[in-house]
Design a protein around this motif. Structure first.
Motif, PDB file in Angstrom:
ATOM      1  N   THR A 228      60.390  48.033  40.126  1.00 37.78           N
ATOM      2  CA  THR A 228      59.490  46.908  40.380  1.00 37.78           C
ATOM      3  C   THR A 228      58.545  46.667  39.214  1.00 37.78           C
ATOM      4  N   PHE A 229      57.914  47.726  38.706  1.00 35.67           N
ATOM      5  CA  PHE A 229      56.963  47.549  37.612  1.00 35.67           C
ATOM      6  C   PHE A 229      57.609  46.922  36.374  1.00 35.67           C
ATOM      7  N   PRO A 230      58.704  47.487  35.850  1.00 27.27           N
ATOM      8  CA  PRO A 230      59.289  46.854  34.667  1.00 27.27           C
ATOM      9  C   PRO A 230      59.791  45.438  34.934  1.00 27.27           C
ATOM     10  N   LEU A 231      60.258  45.189  36.145  1.00 26.42           N
ATOM     11  CA  LEU A 231      60.765  43.845  36.446  1.00 26.42           C
ATOM     12  C   LEU A 231      59.635  42.817  36.479  1.00 26.42           C
ATOM     13  N   ILE A 232      58.469  43.223  36.969  1.00 23.69           N
ATOM     14  CA  ILE A 232      57.321  42.315  36.954  1.00 23.69           C
ATOM     15  C   ILE A 232      56.915  41.982  35.515  1.00 23.69           C
ATOM     16  N   THR A 233      57.012  42.956  34.635  1.00 23.11           N
ATOM     17  CA  THR A 233      56.657  42.687  33.232  1.00 23.11           C
ATOM     18  C   THR A 233      57.599  41.662  32.609  1.00 23.11           C
ATOM     19  N   LEU A 234      58.792  41.513  33.185  1.00 24.26           N
ATOM     20  CA  LEU A 234      59.748  40.525  32.684  1.00 24.26           C
ATOM     21  C   LEU A 234      59.568  39.153  33.334  1.00 24.26           C
ATOM     22  N   GLY A 235      58.821  39.115  34.446  1.00 26.01           N
ATOM     23  CA  GLY A 235      58.581  37.832  35.088  1.00 26.01           C
ATOM     24  C   GLY A 235      58.899  37.768  36.570  1.00 26.01           C
ATOM     25  N   ALA A 236      59.289  38.889  37.176  1.00 22.14           N
ATOM     26  CA  ALA A 236      59.477  38.914  38.627  1.00 22.14           C
ATOM     27  C   ALA A 236      58.120  38.766  39.312  1.00 22.14           C
ATOM     28  N   VAL A 237      58.135  38.365  40.595  1.00 23.98           N
ATOM     29  CA  VAL A 237      56.875  38.069  41.290  1.00 23.98           C
ATOM     30  C   VAL A 237      56.477  39.147  42.295  1.00 23.98           C
ATOM     31  N   GLY A 238      57.254  40.236  42.380  1.00 24.54           N
ATOM     32  CA  GLY A 238      56.903  41.282  43.322  1.00 24.54           C
ATOM     33  C   GLY A 238      58.119  42.035  43.800  1.00 24.54           C
ATOM     34  N   VAL A 239      58.027  42.569  45.019  1.00 20.08           N
ATOM     35  CA  VAL A 239      59.060  43.451  45.552  1.00 20.08           C
ATOM     36  C   VAL A 239      59.156  43.296  47.056  1.00 20.08           C
ATOM     37  N   ILE A 240      60.357  43.493  47.585  1.00 14.61           N
ATOM     38  CA  ILE A 240      60.536  43.756  49.015  1.00 14.61           C
ATOM     39  C   ILE A 240      60.783  45.250  49.099  1.00 14.61           C
ATOM     40  N   SER A 241      59.810  45.971  49.615  1.00 16.76           N
ATOM     41  CA  SER A 241      59.686  47.411  49.418  1.00 16.76           C
ATOM     42  C   SER A 241      60.082  48.240  50.633  1.00 16.76           C
ATOM     43  N   VAL A 242      60.641  49.416  50.341  1.00 15.08           N
ATOM     44  CA  VAL A 242      60.894  50.432  51.362  1.00 15.08           C
ATOM     45  C   VAL A 242      59.713  51.398  51.432  1.00 15.08           C
ATOM     46  N   ILE A 243      59.291  51.903  50.278  1.00 15.30           N
ATOM     47  CA  ILE A 243      58.200  52.879  50.250  1.00 15.30           C
ATOM     48  C   ILE A 243      56.894  52.273  50.769  1.00 15.30           C
ATOM     49  N   GLY A 244      56.802  50.948  50.719  1.00 14.00           N
ATOM     50  CA  GLY A 244      55.624  50.275  51.246  1.00 14.00           C
ATOM     51  C   GLY A 244      55.394  50.543  52.723  1.00 14.00           C
ATOM     52  N   ASN A 245      56.433  50.913  53.471  1.00 11.52           N
ATOM     53  CA  ASN A 245      56.246  51.294  54.871  1.00 11.52           C
ATOM     54  C   ASN A 245      55.229  52.415  55.001  1.00 11.52           C
ATOM     55  N   ALA A 246      55.289  53.377  54.080  1.00 18.69           N
ATOM     56  CA  ALA A 246      54.419  54.551  54.141  1.00 18.69           C
ATOM     57  C   ALA A 246      53.187  54.435  53.251  1.00 18.69           C
ATOM     58  N   PHE A 247      53.303  53.683  52.158  1.00 20.80           N
ATOM     59  CA  PHE A 247      52.208  53.563  51.199  1.00 20.80           C
ATOM     60  C   PHE A 247      51.893  52.097  50.889  1.00 20.80           C
ATOM     61  N   PRO A 248      51.534  51.326  51.914  1.00 21.04           N
ATOM     62  CA  PRO A 248      51.295  49.898  51.676  1.00 21.04           C
ATOM     63  C   PRO A 248      50.107  49.635  50.756  1.00 21.04           C
ATOM     64  N   LYS A 249      49.045  50.391  50.905  1.00 15.99           N
ATOM     65  CA  LYS A 249      47.849  50.163  50.099  1.00 15.99           C
ATOM     66  C   LYS A 249      48.100  50.463  48.632  1.00 15.99           C
ATOM     67  N   GLU A 250      48.707  51.622  48.369  1.00 18.52           N
ATOM     68  CA  GLU A 250      48.908  52.056  46.994  1.00 18.52           C
ATOM     69  C   GLU A 250      49.931  51.201  46.263  1.00 18.52           C
ATOM     70  N   PHE A 251      51.055  50.918  46.940  1.00 21.02           N
ATOM     71  CA  PHE A 251      52.123  50.201  46.250  1.00 21.02           C
ATOM     72  C   PHE A 251      51.781  48.723  46.088  1.00 21.02           C
ATOM     73  N   SER A 252      51.096  48.142  47.067  1.00 25.27           N
ATOM     74  CA  SER A 252      50.689  46.750  46.906  1.00 25.27           C
ATOM     75  C   SER A 252      49.644  46.628  45.801  1.00 25.27           C
ATOM     76  N   LYS A 253      48.816  47.648  45.633  1.00 26.23           N
ATOM     77  CA  LYS A 253      47.851  47.648  44.524  1.00 26.23           C
ATOM     78  C   LYS A 253      48.577  47.669  43.187  1.00 26.23           C
ATOM     79  N   MET A 254      49.617  48.489  43.085  1.00 26.59           N
ATOM     80  CA  MET A 254      50.392  48.548  41.849  1.00 26.59           C
ATOM     81  C   MET A 254      50.994  47.186  41.520  1.00 26.59           C
ATOM     82  N   VAL A 255      51.569  46.535  42.534  1.00 24.64           N
ATOM     83  CA  VAL A 255      52.167  45.220  42.332  1.00 24.64           C
ATOM     84  C   VAL A 255      51.116  44.213  41.898  1.00 24.64           C
TER      85      VAL A 255
END
Length: 297
Positions: free
Chosen positions: A196-223
């Motif tokens: 997700t991180f490298p793809l955003i640097t190329l121009g992606a707008v975010g992620v549909i996440s699995v790990i976000g189920n358990a870490f929504p605050k941390e991973f959404s902050k990263m995005v």
């Protein structure tokens, strides 16, 4: 192009089961609130991570109704509607009730291994069957066929309600090709937490996440940090989770993330066959990382 706000982090919601393998709606409600209260941008209901192929049609309708009512307009709801019979998907889109649904996530036809023209015709029929925004989903590791950048761009240019793609091909060159040549408002969304991180640097707008189920605050902050161009701080969070993300998929999805949610006290560690819980050896590695991340359980 139809507009729907799918920037940021969407979460591919799991389906919690009780010990008897019936759906645990109490746990599902708590999990939805956990996601929204911790900053996610939208929810994806009945995707791969929900073990959707193991659910009956009655159960699917119950989950949709429950999720829409529980979300209550707080974030957009994206619904998984796909299959390898174009006619069946089209009939569902024409006949089902989509009240409260903001967009459709539709996977490329699996198992049949259609040609690129077959994939195009499949999604053409879907686009013409509904006015809802459609997110294409390319995941060749599950479907057995890759939807090329050329096919994706063809669909994006020809249909106003084809608004985005969840790209999980793992092919950065292909994803970059789509980003570089897409219509202005067409969105490229990562389908893989780990890139997700490298793809955003190329121009992606975010992620549909699995790990976000358990870490929504941390991973959404990263995005969010990455989308705002704060790559240094986003990269720190990315690196904190890379090893854990790899472990989540060692024994199949959603076994890994369900094991984490179990120790966090949200759900029973139950899956429906043919999926089974993660192995003890894998979980011990996961638990070690959870301790390093100061996860309380």
């Amino acid at each position: 192009m139809i507009q729907v706000n799918l920037k940021g982090m969407g979460v591919a919601l799991i389906t919690p089961f009780k010990e008897d393998e019936s759906i645990d709606f109490e746990a599902l409600g708590k999990l939805i609130d956990f996601q929204i209260n911790n900053g996610i941008d939208y929810l994806v209901v009945l995707g791969t991570t929900a073990e959707t192929p193991t659910l009956s049609e009655t159960e699917k309708k119950q989950i949709i109704q429950f999720a829409v009512e529980r979300v209550n307009g707080r974030v957009p709801v994206v619904l998984g509607v796909g299959g390898n019979s174009t006619k069946s998907v089209v009939e569902k889109l024409k006949n089902d009730d989509f009240t409260g649904i903001d967009a459709i996530l539709s996977v490329a036809p699996y198992y049949n291994k259609p040609t690129q023209e077959g994939i195009y015709q499949h999604f053409k029929a879907i686009a013409q069957a509904t006015k809802l925004p459609i997110v294409l989903y390319n995941v060749p590791g599950r479907t057995g066929v890759n939807m090329t950048a050329e096919t994706t761009l063809r669909l994006a240019r020809e249909f106003d309600n084809v608004v985005a793609i969840k790209e999980a091909s793992g092919n950065i060159t292909q994803m970059d090709d789509i980003i570089k040549n897409k219509p202005k408002d067409f969105l490229v969304i990562s389908g893989d937490d780990g890139i997700t991180f490298p793809l955003i640097t190329l121009g992606a707008v975010g992620v549909i996440s699995v790990i976000g189920n358990a870490f929504p605050k941390e991973f959404s902050k990263m995005v969010r940090l990455a989308l705002n161009g704060d790559y240094a701080n986003a990269l720190q969070i990315h690196h904190r989770f890379t090893e854990l993300i790899d472990l989540l998929f060692v024994d199949g999805n959603p076994a890994g993330v369900k094991s984490i949610l179990h120790v966090m006290g949200y759900i029973e560690n139950r899956l429906r066959l043919p999926l089974v819980p993660t192995r003890i050896t894998t979980f011990e590695k996961i638990r070690k990382i959870l301790e390093e991340l100061n996860v309380k359980y």
